[in-house]
Design a protein around this motif. Structure first.
Motif, short mmCIF file in Angstrom:
data_model
loop_
_atom_site.label_atom_id
_atom_site.label_comp_id
_atom_site.label_asym_id
_atom_site.label_seq_id
_atom_site.Cartn_x
_atom_site.Cartn_y
_atom_site.Cartn_z
N ASP A 154 2.45 1.68 -3.39
CA ASP A 154 1.49 2.22 -4.37
C ASP A 154 1.25 3.71 -4.16
O ASP A 154 1.17 4.48 -5.12
CB ASP A 154 0.16 1.47 -4.29
CG ASP A 154 0.25 0.06 -4.85
OD1 ASP A 154 1.24 -0.23 -5.57
OD2 ASP A 154 -0.65 -0.75 -4.55
N LEU A 155 1.12 4.12 -2.90
CA LEU A 155 0.87 5.53 -2.63
C LEU A 155 2.08 6.39 -3.00
O LEU A 155 1.92 7.50 -3.52
CB LEU A 155 0.51 5.73 -1.16
CG LEU A 155 -0.86 5.20 -0.75
CD1 LEU A 155 -1.04 5.31 0.75
CD2 LEU A 155 -1.96 5.97 -1.47
N SER A 200 0.83 -1.21 0.00
CA SER A 200 0.00 0.00 0.00
C SER A 200 0.86 1.25 0.00
O SER A 200 0.59 2.21 -0.74
CB SER A 200 -0.91 0.02 1.22
OG SER A 200 -1.80 -1.06 1.17
N GLU A 246 -0.21 6.50 -6.91
CA GLU A 246 -1.63 6.15 -6.82
C GLU A 246 -2.28 6.93 -5.68
O GLU A 246 -1.61 7.49 -4.83
CB GLU A 246 -1.78 4.65 -6.62
CG GLU A 246 -1.35 3.83 -7.81
CD GLU A 246 -1.72 2.37 -7.69
OE1 GLU A 246 -2.68 2.07 -6.95
OE2 GLU A 246 -1.07 1.55 -8.34
N HIS A 247 -3.59 6.91 -5.67
CA HIS A 247 -4.34 7.65 -4.65
C HIS A 247 -5.13 6.66 -3.80
O HIS A 247 -5.25 5.49 -4.11
CB HIS A 247 -5.28 8.65 -5.33
CG HIS A 247 -4.56 9.66 -6.15
ND1 HIS A 247 -3.90 10.72 -5.59
CD2 HIS A 247 -4.38 9.77 -7.50
CE1 HIS A 247 -3.34 11.44 -6.55
NE2 HIS A 247 -3.63 10.87 -7.73
N PHE A 248 -5.69 7.19 -2.70
CA PHE A 248 -6.51 6.35 -1.84
C PHE A 248 -7.77 5.85 -2.54
O PHE A 248 -8.35 4.85 -2.16
CB PHE A 248 -6.92 7.10 -0.56
CG PHE A 248 -5.83 7.19 0.46
CD1 PHE A 248 -5.42 6.06 1.14
CD2 PHE A 248 -5.20 8.39 0.72
CE1 PHE A 248 -4.42 6.13 2.09
CE2 PHE A 248 -4.20 8.46 1.66
CZ PHE A 248 -3.80 7.34 2.35
N THR A 306 -5.40 -0.02 -3.82
CA THR A 306 -5.06 0.58 -2.53
C THR A 306 -6.22 0.44 -1.54
O THR A 306 -6.01 0.12 -0.36
CB THR A 306 -4.70 2.07 -2.72
OG1 THR A 306 -3.68 2.18 -3.71
CG2 THR A 306 -4.22 2.68 -1.43
#
Length: 136
Positions: free
Chosen positions: A90-91, A87, A95-97, A102
Motif C-alpha cells: 500500500d505504501l 502495508s 498511500e500514506h501512513f 495502512t
C-alpha cells in the motif's frame, strides 16, 4: 597387626608378618586385590553417572527451549508477513501512513508483536520459578 588388616593372617614371627604385608601391598597396588577399592570405584561411578544424567537433562531442556523459540518465531513470521507485505504494498502504491487501511494494518501488527513480547516475558519469568534449586 591382626586388627589393622582384617584379611591378613599372621603366623607370629616379625619377618613373616612383613613378608605377608608386602605381598598384600603388592597385590593391592597391581590391581589383584580389587575388593579393597570397590567402595571408591562405586562412588566414582555414581558421581560420573549423576553428572552424565544432569548433562543429558540440561541438553534436552536446551533443545526443547530452542525448538519452542524457533516455533514461536516462525509462527510470528507467518502471522505478520502478510500484514507487513500488504502495508508495504500500500505504501509503495501511493498511500500514506495517514490512510485508514495502512494505519489498521500497522497498529494490528504492533499489537500482535506486543502481545507476543508480553507472553515471552511472562513465560520467561514463570520458567525461572518452576526450576528446582539444584538446577541453578
Amino acid at each position: 597387626m591382626q586388627d589393622r588388616f582384617p584379611g591378613f593372617r599372621s603366623s607370629g614371627s616379625p619377618a613373616e608378618t612383613r613378608r605377608g604385608l608386602s605381598q598384600d601391598l603388592l597385590r593391592a597396588v597391581s590391581g589383584h586385590d580389587a575388593g579393597a577399592q570397590l567402595p571408591v570405584v562405586a562412588r566414582t561411578r555414581r558421581a560420573i553417572r549423576v553428572a552424565d544424567e544432569t548433562r543429558r537433562e540440561q541438553g534436552e531442556r536446551d533443545r526443547r527451549t530452542f525448538g519452542i523459540s524457533l516455533f514461536a518465531g516462525g509462527a510470528l513470521f507467518v502471522l505478520l508477513a502478510p500484514v507487513l507485505w500488504d502495508s508495504m504494498d500500500d505504501l509503495i502504491g501511493g498511500e500514506h501512513f495517514t490512510d485508514l487501511p495502512t494505519q489498521v494494518a500497522l497498529i494490528s501488527s504492533l499489537l500482535m508483536m506486543s502481545v507476543v513480547a508480553a507472553l515471552a516475558v511472562f513465560w520467561r519469568s514463570r520458567s525461572g520459578r518452576d526450576s528446582f534449586p539444584q538446577d541453578q
